[in-house]
Design a protein around this motif. Sequence first.
Motif, PDB file in Angstrom:
ATOM      1  N   HIS A 129      99.374 -33.102 -18.813  1.00 38.56           N
ATOM      2  CA  HIS A 129      98.230 -32.726 -17.993  1.00 38.56           C
ATOM      3  C   HIS A 129      97.281 -33.910 -17.859  1.00 38.56           C
ATOM      4  O   HIS A 129      97.374 -34.902 -18.588  1.00 38.56           O
ATOM      5  N   ARG A 130      96.348 -33.780 -16.913  1.00 37.23           N
ATOM      6  CA  ARG A 130      95.226 -34.695 -16.816  1.00 37.23           C
ATOM      7  C   ARG A 130      94.015 -33.911 -16.323  1.00 37.23           C
ATOM      8  O   ARG A 130      94.148 -33.045 -15.447  1.00 37.23           O
ATOM      9  N   GLU A 131      92.860 -34.186 -16.909  1.00 33.55           N
ATOM     10  CA  GLU A 131      91.647 -33.513 -16.451  1.00 33.55           C
ATOM     11  C   GLU A 131      91.261 -34.032 -15.067  1.00 33.55           C
ATOM     12  O   GLU A 131      91.409 -35.220 -14.761  1.00 33.55           O
ATOM     13  N   MET A 132      90.778 -33.112 -14.217  1.00 30.66           N
ATOM     14  CA  MET A 132      90.270 -33.475 -12.903  1.00 30.66           C
ATOM     15  C   MET A 132      88.946 -32.746 -12.693  1.00 30.66           C
ATOM     16  O   MET A 132      88.735 -31.653 -13.213  1.00 30.66           O
ATOM     17  N   ARG A 133      88.051 -33.368 -11.919  1.00 25.16           N
ATOM     18  CA  ARG A 133      86.730 -32.797 -11.690  1.00 25.16           C
ATOM     19  C   ARG A 133      86.374 -32.869 -10.225  1.00 25.16           C
ATOM     20  O   ARG A 133      86.841 -33.741  -9.505  1.00 25.16           O
ATOM     21  N   ARG A 134      85.493 -31.933  -9.824  1.00 22.04           N
ATOM     22  CA  ARG A 134      84.961 -31.977  -8.465  1.00 22.04           C
ATOM     23  C   ARG A 134      83.500 -31.539  -8.483  1.00 22.04           C
ATOM     24  O   ARG A 134      83.167 -30.495  -9.038  1.00 22.04           O
ATOM     25  N   ARG A 135      82.655 -32.360  -7.883  1.00 19.53           N
ATOM     26  CA  ARG A 135      81.244 -32.028  -7.743  1.00 19.53           C
ATOM     27  C   ARG A 135      81.037 -31.034  -6.601  1.00 19.53           C
ATOM     28  O   ARG A 135      81.744 -31.059  -5.605  1.00 19.53           O
ATOM     29  N   LEU A 136      80.050 -30.169  -6.753  1.00 21.56           N
ATOM     30  CA  LEU A 136      79.769 -29.133  -5.749  1.00 21.56           C
ATOM     31  C   LEU A 136      78.279 -29.043  -5.456  1.00 21.56           C
ATOM     32  O   LEU A 136      77.567 -28.253  -6.076  1.00 21.56           O
ATOM     33  N   PRO A 137      77.750 -29.668  -4.487  1.00 23.70           N
ATOM     34  CA  PRO A 137      78.325 -30.817  -3.786  1.00 23.70           C
ATOM     35  C   PRO A 137      77.952 -32.098  -4.528  1.00 23.70           C
ATOM     36  O   PRO A 137      77.242 -32.046  -5.526  1.00 23.70           O
ATOM     37  N   GLY A 138      78.352 -33.236  -4.003  1.00 22.26           N
ATOM     38  CA  GLY A 138      78.004 -34.508  -4.602  1.00 22.26           C
ATOM     39  C   GLY A 138      79.231 -35.339  -4.899  1.00 22.26           C
ATOM     40  O   GLY A 138      80.333 -35.031  -4.464  1.00 22.26           O
ATOM     41  N   ALA A 139      79.028 -36.392  -5.661  1.00 24.88           N
ATOM     42  CA  ALA A 139      80.093 -37.339  -5.954  1.00 24.88           C
ATOM     43  C   ALA A 139      80.475 -37.264  -7.417  1.00 24.88           C
ATOM     44  O   ALA A 139      79.628 -37.112  -8.291  1.00 24.88           O
ATOM     45  N   SER A 140      81.771 -37.367  -7.685  1.00 27.29           N
ATOM     46  CA  SER A 140      82.280 -37.438  -9.047  1.00 27.29           C
ATOM     47  C   SER A 140      82.528 -38.892  -9.422  1.00 27.29           C
ATOM     48  O   SER A 140      82.749 -39.745  -8.554  1.00 27.29           O
ATOM     49  N   ALA A 141      82.517 -39.158 -10.714  1.00 26.57           N
ATOM     50  CA  ALA A 141      82.795 -40.511 -11.179  1.00 26.57           C
ATOM     51  C   ALA A 141      84.247 -40.873 -10.903  1.00 26.57           C
ATOM     52  O   ALA A 141      85.157 -40.055 -11.082  1.00 26.57           O
ATOM     53  N   VAL A 142      84.469 -42.089 -10.434  1.00 22.88           N
ATOM     54  CA  VAL A 142      85.804 -42.635 -10.188  1.00 22.88           C
ATOM     55  C   VAL A 142      86.044 -43.703 -11.240  1.00 22.88           C
ATOM     56  O   VAL A 142      85.257 -44.644 -11.367  1.00 22.88           O
ATOM     57  N   GLU A 143      87.127 -43.554 -12.003  1.00 17.61           N
ATOM     58  CA  GLU A 143      87.333 -44.418 -13.164  1.00 17.61           C
ATOM     59  C   GLU A 143      88.363 -45.509 -12.951  1.00 17.61           C
ATOM     60  O   GLU A 143      88.294 -46.558 -13.596  1.00 17.61           O
ATOM     61  N   ASP A 144      89.347 -45.279 -12.085  1.00 20.60           N
ATOM     62  CA  ASP A 144      90.467 -46.210 -11.986  1.00 20.60           C
ATOM     63  C   ASP A 144      91.110 -46.076 -10.609  1.00 20.60           C
ATOM     64  O   ASP A 144      90.638 -45.324  -9.743  1.00 20.60           O
ATOM     65  N   ALA A 145      92.209 -46.810 -10.407  1.00 23.70           N
ATOM     66  CA  ALA A 145      92.876 -46.806  -9.110  1.00 23.70           C
ATOM     67  C   ALA A 145      93.403 -45.420  -8.755  1.00 23.70           C
ATOM     68  O   ALA A 145      93.330 -45.001  -7.597  1.00 23.70           O
ATOM     69  N   GLU A 146      93.914 -44.692  -9.728  1.00 27.29           N
ATOM     70  CA  GLU A 146      94.447 -43.362  -9.433  1.00 27.29           C
ATOM     71  C   GLU A 146      93.333 -42.420  -8.992  1.00 27.29           C
ATOM     72  O   GLU A 146      93.511 -41.616  -8.071  1.00 27.29           O
ATOM     73  N   SER A 147      92.172 -42.521  -9.639  1.00 28.35           N
ATOM     74  CA  SER A 147      91.035 -41.685  -9.245  1.00 28.35           C
ATOM     75  C   SER A 147      90.551 -42.053  -7.853  1.00 28.35           C
ATOM     76  O   SER A 147      90.255 -41.175  -7.029  1.00 28.35           O
ATOM     77  N   ALA A 148      90.452 -43.361  -7.567  1.00 25.82           N
ATOM     78  CA  ALA A 148      90.029 -43.799  -6.229  1.00 25.82           C
ATOM     79  C   ALA A 148      91.029 -43.342  -5.175  1.00 25.82           C
ATOM     80  O   ALA A 148      90.645 -42.901  -4.084  1.00 25.82           O
ATOM     81  N   ALA A 149      92.320 -43.411  -5.492  1.00 25.05           N
ATOM     82  CA  ALA A 149      93.342 -42.957  -4.553  1.00 25.05           C
ATOM     83  C   ALA A 149      93.217 -41.459  -4.297  1.00 25.05           C
ATOM     84  O   ALA A 149      93.388 -41.001  -3.162  1.00 25.05           O
TER      85      ALA A 149
END
Length: 293
Positions: A129-149
């Motif tokens: 697994h991997r944790e995933m997050r979504r802001r409601l509304p707003g921006a979530s932190a992007v940590e690496d290339a996979e997150s940016a993708a």
Amino acid sequence: MVAADYARDHALLRAVRETVFVQEQQVPVELEWDALDPLCYHVLALDAGGRALGTARLTPERRIGRMAVLAPSRGRGIGEAMLAALLEEARRRQWPEVSLHAQLHALPFYARAGFVPAGPPFEEAGIGHREMRRRLPGASAVEDAESAAAVLVALAGHARRELGLYTRAMDPGLLDRMDVLDALRRFAVRPGEHRIRVLLQDAATPQRGGAPLLPLAQRLPSVFAFREVRDPVDARYPSAYAFNDTGGALFRPLGHRFDGEGGVDDAPAARRLQLEFDRVWERSRPCTEYRAL
């Protein structure tokens, strides 16, 4: 799609979850049911005869989980509909963010819905697994290339008519990823009028390096447009970003790195980035050399 009452609909929830998780994925039954279940908001996808096809839950800890669709009913948009119903309930409760533990094979599914990977992979019930997050509304932190993708995939999936990309030199490690290229291709071949504008600081390097975005753009010249900055001030701009026309944005303060913030529900940032993009676009030169490759 209906909201479920745990006490009343327990048998329907059990029929789906034990089929998918216990029988199909070999999750121990004692791990499948927990003390949170009676406290959660559950949704059920039902067919015309009232048979349960899928279920999912939203916990008091602001986490989406137990997302399950029976195998014969997959690929029909049921998972997307359940996820949208849970996000709508989270908005109704005015939660600022929701998270989930995504099985690794399902990362693209959640990325298309605007979820951003956070932290390293881990095992849960013997499954990666991997944790995933979504802001409601707003921006979530992007940590690496996979997150940016993941954010770029979501921006393409949610865009209505336009995507804008501001990049130093076609962002190796990001704009050459297959998941990102596939998301851009799907947007580009949709019916109707739409466009992808790409603003570069350096147009020569991608041409020499064979950036895989270029062949895609050359096959779809009515959708893609490229320009290179000319103003020395623009050439020194340190950041990179992307936006769409439905309020999604990705901003990376340092363009040679992947970390930053982004999401599909950040309309103020999207408007701000589009205004800046349009100003620079107007004073930049078209990359006519790309059409001749």
